[in-house]
Motif scaffolding. Structure first.
Motif, PDB file in Angstrom:
ATOM      1  N   VAL A   5      -5.496 -12.579   7.987  1.00  0.00           N
ATOM      2  CA  VAL A   5      -5.809 -11.512   7.181  1.00  0.00           C
ATOM      3  C   VAL A   5      -4.638 -10.497   7.030  1.00  0.00           C
ATOM      4  O   VAL A   5      -4.546  -9.848   6.107  1.00  0.00           O
ATOM      5  CB  VAL A   5      -7.077 -10.669   7.741  1.00  0.00           C
ATOM      6  N   LEU A   6      -3.705 -10.514   8.036  1.00  0.00           N
ATOM      7  CA  LEU A   6      -2.482  -9.595   7.720  1.00  0.00           C
ATOM      8  C   LEU A   6      -1.229 -10.205   6.913  1.00  0.00           C
ATOM      9  O   LEU A   6      -0.688  -9.472   6.485  1.00  0.00           O
ATOM     10  CB  LEU A   6      -1.539  -9.609   9.176  1.00  0.00           C
ATOM     11  N   ILE A   7      -1.608 -11.558   6.296  1.00  0.00           N
ATOM     12  CA  ILE A   7      -0.430 -12.199   5.721  1.00  0.00           C
ATOM     13  C   ILE A   7      -0.291 -11.755   4.485  1.00  0.00           C
ATOM     14  O   ILE A   7       0.826 -11.477   3.953  1.00  0.00           O
ATOM     15  CB  ILE A   7      -0.769 -13.809   5.822  1.00  0.00           C
ATOM     16  N   PRO A   8      -1.232 -11.474   3.775  1.00  0.00           N
ATOM     17  CA  PRO A   8      -1.054 -10.845   2.474  1.00  0.00           C
ATOM     18  C   PRO A   8      -0.533  -9.560   2.335  1.00  0.00           C
ATOM     19  O   PRO A   8       0.290  -8.990   1.626  1.00  0.00           O
ATOM     20  CB  PRO A   8      -2.600 -10.646   1.760  1.00  0.00           C
ATOM     21  N   LEU A   9      -0.847  -8.724   3.384  1.00  0.00           N
ATOM     22  CA  LEU A   9      -0.349  -7.506   3.393  1.00  0.00           C
ATOM     23  C   LEU A   9       1.178  -7.539   3.966  1.00  0.00           C
ATOM     24  O   LEU A   9       2.105  -6.713   3.450  1.00  0.00           O
ATOM     25  CB  LEU A   9      -1.027  -6.694   4.656  1.00  0.00           C
ATOM     26  N   PHE A  10       1.599  -8.458   4.727  1.00  0.00           N
ATOM     27  CA  PHE A  10       3.080  -8.851   5.093  1.00  0.00           C
ATOM     28  C   PHE A  10       3.673  -9.170   3.878  1.00  0.00           C
ATOM     29  O   PHE A  10       4.906  -8.685   3.483  1.00  0.00           O
ATOM     30  CB  PHE A  10       2.944  -9.887   5.971  1.00  0.00           C
ATOM     31  N   GLU A  11       3.263 -10.105   3.115  1.00  0.00           N
ATOM     32  CA  GLU A  11       3.874 -10.440   1.765  1.00  0.00           C
ATOM     33  C   GLU A  11       3.996  -9.302   0.786  1.00  0.00           C
ATOM     34  O   GLU A  11       5.065  -9.263   0.208  1.00  0.00           O
ATOM     35  CB  GLU A  11       2.892 -11.494   0.862  1.00  0.00           C
ATOM     36  N   LYS A  12       3.129  -8.410   0.847  1.00  0.00           N
ATOM     37  CA  LYS A  12       3.203  -7.237  -0.083  1.00  0.00           C
ATOM     38  C   LYS A  12       4.428  -6.334   0.471  1.00  0.00           C
ATOM     39  O   LYS A  12       5.190  -5.856  -0.352  1.00  0.00           O
ATOM     40  CB  LYS A  12       1.868  -6.517  -0.058  1.00  0.00           C
ATOM     41  N   ALA A  13       4.484  -6.345   1.761  1.00  0.00           N
ATOM     42  CA  ALA A  13       5.791  -5.328   2.303  1.00  0.00           C
ATOM     43  C   ALA A  13       7.010  -6.234   1.986  1.00  0.00           C
ATOM     44  O   ALA A  13       8.012  -5.319   1.797  1.00  0.00           O
ATOM     45  CB  ALA A  13       5.665  -5.360   3.700  1.00  0.00           C
ATOM     46  N   LEU A  14       7.086  -7.364   2.007  1.00  0.00           N
ATOM     47  CA  LEU A  14       8.532  -8.078   1.678  1.00  0.00           C
ATOM     48  C   LEU A  14       8.493  -7.975   0.467  1.00  0.00           C
ATOM     49  O   LEU A  14       9.791  -7.836   0.014  1.00  0.00           O
ATOM     50  CB  LEU A  14       8.093  -9.732   2.105  1.00  0.00           C
ATOM     51  N   ASP A  15       7.690  -7.693  -0.479  1.00  0.00           N
ATOM     52  CA  ASP A  15       8.012  -7.552  -2.043  1.00  0.00           C
ATOM     53  C   ASP A  15       8.228  -6.295  -2.265  1.00  0.00           C
ATOM     54  O   ASP A  15       8.432  -5.793  -3.593  1.00  0.00           O
ATOM     55  CB  ASP A  15       6.834  -8.208  -2.988  1.00  0.00           C
ATOM     56  N   ASP A  16       8.311  -5.175  -1.348  1.00  0.00           N
ATOM     57  CA  ASP A  16       8.453  -3.848  -1.648  1.00  0.00           C
ATOM     58  C   ASP A  16       9.999  -3.685  -2.140  1.00  0.00           C
ATOM     59  O   ASP A  16      10.726  -4.571  -1.566  1.00  0.00           O
ATOM     60  CB  ASP A  16       8.337  -2.970  -0.480  1.00  0.00           C
ATOM     61  N   ASP A  17      10.322  -3.054  -2.869  1.00  0.00           N
ATOM     62  CA  ASP A  17      11.561  -2.466  -3.641  1.00  0.00           C
ATOM     63  C   ASP A  17      12.635  -2.000  -2.509  1.00  0.00           C
ATOM     64  O   ASP A  17      13.790  -1.794  -2.904  1.00  0.00           O
ATOM     65  CB  ASP A  17      11.376  -1.672  -4.643  1.00  0.00           C
ATOM     66  N   ALA A  18      12.101  -1.386  -1.390  1.00  0.00           N
ATOM     67  CA  ALA A  18      12.991  -0.875  -0.471  1.00  0.00           C
ATOM     68  C   ALA A  18      14.216  -1.715   0.198  1.00  0.00           C
ATOM     69  O   ALA A  18      13.646  -3.186   0.329  1.00  0.00           O
ATOM     70  CB  ALA A  18      12.352  -0.041   0.672  1.00  0.00           C
ATOM     71  N   PRO A  19      15.289  -1.277  -0.104  1.00  0.00           N
ATOM     72  CA  PRO A  19      16.342  -2.363   0.390  1.00  0.00           C
ATOM     73  C   PRO A  19      16.529  -2.447   1.853  1.00  0.00           C
ATOM     74  O   PRO A  19      16.741  -3.745   2.187  1.00  0.00           O
ATOM     75  CB  PRO A  19      17.577  -1.567  -0.140  1.00  0.00           C
ATOM     76  N   LEU A  20      15.919  -1.584   2.680  1.00  0.00           N
ATOM     77  CA  LEU A  20      15.915  -1.689   4.121  1.00  0.00           C
ATOM     78  C   LEU A  20      14.501  -1.643   4.472  1.00  0.00           C
ATOM     79  O   LEU A  20      13.936  -0.503   4.518  1.00  0.00           O
ATOM     80  CB  LEU A  20      16.725  -0.556   4.601  1.00  0.00           C
ATOM     81  N   LYS A  21      14.067  -2.650   5.286  1.00  0.00           N
ATOM     82  CA  LYS A  21      12.456  -2.453   5.557  1.00  0.00           C
ATOM     83  C   LYS A  21      12.381  -3.204   7.031  1.00  0.00           C
ATOM     84  O   LYS A  21      12.996  -4.094   7.540  1.00  0.00           O
ATOM     85  CB  LYS A  21      11.742  -3.667   4.807  1.00  0.00           C
ATOM     86  N   PHE A  22      11.451  -2.222   7.745  1.00  0.00           N
ATOM     87  CA  PHE A  22      11.291  -2.778   8.999  1.00  0.00           C
ATOM     88  C   PHE A  22       9.793  -2.751   9.309  1.00  0.00           C
ATOM     89  O   PHE A  22       8.997  -1.850   8.834  1.00  0.00           O
ATOM     90  CB  PHE A  22      11.698  -1.578  10.128  1.00  0.00           C
ATOM     91  N   VAL A  23       9.272  -3.880   9.744  1.00  0.00           N
ATOM     92  CA  VAL A  23       7.717  -4.419   9.551  1.00  0.00           C
ATOM     93  C   VAL A  23       7.402  -4.345  10.749  1.00  0.00           C
ATOM     94  O   VAL A  23       7.983  -5.474  11.592  1.00  0.00           O
ATOM     95  CB  VAL A  23       7.436  -5.278   8.825  1.00  0.00           C
ATOM     96  N   VAL A  24       6.227  -3.822  11.486  1.00  0.00           N
ATOM     97  CA  VAL A  24       5.681  -4.071  12.527  1.00  0.00           C
ATOM     98  C   VAL A  24       4.192  -4.852  12.530  1.00  0.00           C
ATOM     99  O   VAL A  24       3.487  -4.050  11.651  1.00  0.00           O
ATOM    100  CB  VAL A  24       5.409  -2.926  13.521  1.00  0.00           C
ATOM    101  N   LEU A  25       3.988  -6.074  13.093  1.00  0.00           N
ATOM    102  CA  LEU A  25       2.718  -6.608  12.907  1.00  0.00           C
ATOM    103  C   LEU A  25       2.046  -6.585  14.034  1.00  0.00           C
ATOM    104  O   LEU A  25       2.684  -6.955  15.265  1.00  0.00           O
ATOM    105  CB  LEU A  25       2.891  -8.102  12.476  1.00  0.00           C
TER     106      LEU A  25
END
Length: 532
Positions: free
Chosen positions: A335-355
């Protein structure tokens, strides 16, 4: 039978029953005998207090005392039966950090007919006491007769304090733990760990990245010995095995504690929140100009925040996917995958994602869908009883599904053109019938499986070109020092940074690995193996 003797016998029933059951389940050792002594002197304290009361009040209070006394004996006995260890403050601390859904899982995971029989037996003691309605009819109305119960009370308390046997007392441990819990969380509030930006002394970010996506996967209750990536006989991690040549797989990594809060407090902050200048990995990446995401399948406690939720709330985006009602089966980690995909699509140039998935947490059979029920029949477990075989199979299936979850995350990162990495480790390990006939984790009865965790890193070619890494794949390491490794990986420096504690640095040197707050991991298990 004389009413006085009948009264005493009813009070002694829980004590002797606990002694016998604890001895049979845990062994006749100093811990069980120490707990029996503690129970005996606790009983003297309760009876002494009753005798110091007036006859009318005594008759009412005795019922409350007897219920509390019997239930405390029952809880201690069940704990000894399940965990083969004495009840401790850390155990109660974990209970205070547990939501109702996790409590339900705990009950389902450990409940068996033996525990039901214990509960019924102790309830029968309470029913017998109420049915007989016997009061402690000893006349202590004059001053001289009050001296004996008074001095018995004082001497019993002094004995428990001086000998240290009070550490076995359920009521004492509960009250002390609640007090410490309240004090500690007031202190945590003062650290501003949930604030996005804090003053990180000497901070510098030595990179000119224009775009990057970095991912940290925080595992849950996963011991490395059950991953085929680490040589396990069953193919529990087919995907990770298939990309092994592209991973840096670290062979000798442990967690500092065998429970989530204890471990992540040390792992996700610089100094385990031991001083006012402490900060978390989220605050570090916020300071570096990254947009931070915390995506979790772990449900908060309820109206109260845990340490982990406070750290997570400093993120720019904090999302909890697990909205199951207390008592409901929690959703699978996909269920986390769609939220992860949304984070990847975010416009921010630098992204740090904790799952923060549920991983292989406790009720293993709830951690994977039926389509991943591959491992059945006889497992490689060192114990062959039915429960050991079933839970071992469930655990291996949970890891198989977890491998599938990581595969989906990794494949989405592979297509990115900017510098990217994925780092994974578990908060702690899990004993699953490897070293002892037990499934679970706890600091009070440590085994290697409870601390040995998988730890690996994937980087794409663009990241490799920007940040050369020293392998140190065989070096002993504790994720207690993760902040130094993480900062080094991201080219961040600050006051207190120590490159000798970074597993990714050529300066790395093995440091002492402390578990359960005061045990030298390497010495403890070296001595344990020699004794065996």
């Amino acid at each position: 039978m004389n009413q006085k003797y009948k009264f005493i016998i009813l009070w002694m029933f829980p004590l002797f029953t606990s002694l016998v059951l604890q001895g049979l389940s845990f062994g006749w050792n100093r811990v069980v005998l120490g707990n029996a002594l503690e129970n005996f002197f606790t009983l003297l304290i309760l009876l002494s207090i009753l005798l110091l009361l007036t006859a009318k009040i005594r008759r009412i209070i005795q019922y409350l005392f007897y219920v509390l006394w019997t239930l405390s004996c029952l809880i201690e006995t069940i704990y000894y039966y399940i965990f083969k260890a004495n009840l401790s403050a850390s155990s109660i601390y974990i209970l205070l950090e547990t939501n109702l859904a996790e409590s339900k899982e705990f009950f389902e995971f450990y409940f068996n007919p033996s525990i039901l029989i214990m509960v019924i037996g102790y309830l029968i003691f309470i029913i017998l006491f109420f049915a007989n309605g016997i009061a402690l009819n000893i006349d202590v109305s004059n001053f001289k007769r009050k001296l004996l119960p008074f001095f018995t009370l004082i001497l019993s308390v002094v004995f428990l304090l001086k000998t240290g046997y009070i550490q076995y007392n359920f009521a004492f441990l509960t009250l002390r733990s609640i007090k410490e819990y309240i004090i500690e969380y007031k202190e945590i509030d003062s650290f501003n760990i949930d604030k996005s930006i804090v003053d990180i002394k000497g901070f510098s970010f030595n990179d000119n990245l224009e775009k990057a996506t970095f991912v940290l996967i925080l595992g849950e209750s996963t011991t490395r010995s059950r991953l085929s990536l680490y040589g396990y006989s069953r193919n529990t991690t087919p995907y990770l095995k298939s990309i092994q040549s592209n991973l840096k797989v670290y062979d000798d990594v442990i967690s500092p504690n065998a429970f989530t809060i204890g471990s992540l407090r040390k792992v996700l902050t610089l100094n385990g929140l031991s001083d006012m200048n402490d900060f978390s990995i989220i605050q570090l990446m916020n300071q570096a100009g990254f947009k931070t995401f915390w995506i979790s399948n772990q449900r908060p406690i309820g109206e109260y925040e845990s340490l982990v939720t406070k750290i997570a709330s400093a993120s720019d985006v904090y999302q909890i996917k697990n909205t199951a009602l207390d008592g409901s089966i929690t959703p699978h980690d996909e269920v986390l995958i769609p939220l992860f995909e949304k984070a990847l699509d975010d416009d921010a140039p630098l992204k740090f994602v904790v799952l923060h998935p549920l991983g292989t947490h406790m009720k293993y059979s709830d951690r994977y869908p039926e389509s991943f029920q591959k491992f059945k029949g006889e497992s490689p477990s060192n114990f062959k009883n039915v429960r050991a075989q079933q839970l071992s199979n469930d655990y291996d299936n949970a890891i198989l599904y977890y491998d599938h979850f990581i595969e989906q995350i990794h494949k989405k990162l592979q297509v990115l053109e900017e510098p990217s990495y994925m780092i994974y480790f578990s908060d702690h390990g899990e004993e699953v019938f490897t070293d002892i006939d037990f499934a679970g984790h706890m600091d009070d009865n440590p085994t290697k499986s409870m601390y040995e965790i998988p730890f690996f890193l994937w980087t794409n070619s663009k990241f490799k070109n920007s940040k050369p890494l020293t392998s140190n794949l065989k070096s002993p390491y504790s994720v207690q020092y993760f902040m130094h490794s993480f900062s080094d990986l991201n080219k961040i420096k600050f006051e207190g940074f120590d490159s000798t504690k970074s597993i990714f640095s050529e300066d790395f040197r093995p440091h002492k690995r402390i578990i359960a707050n005061d045990i030298d991991y390497d010495l403890y298990f070296e001595n344990t193996s020699q004794n065996n």
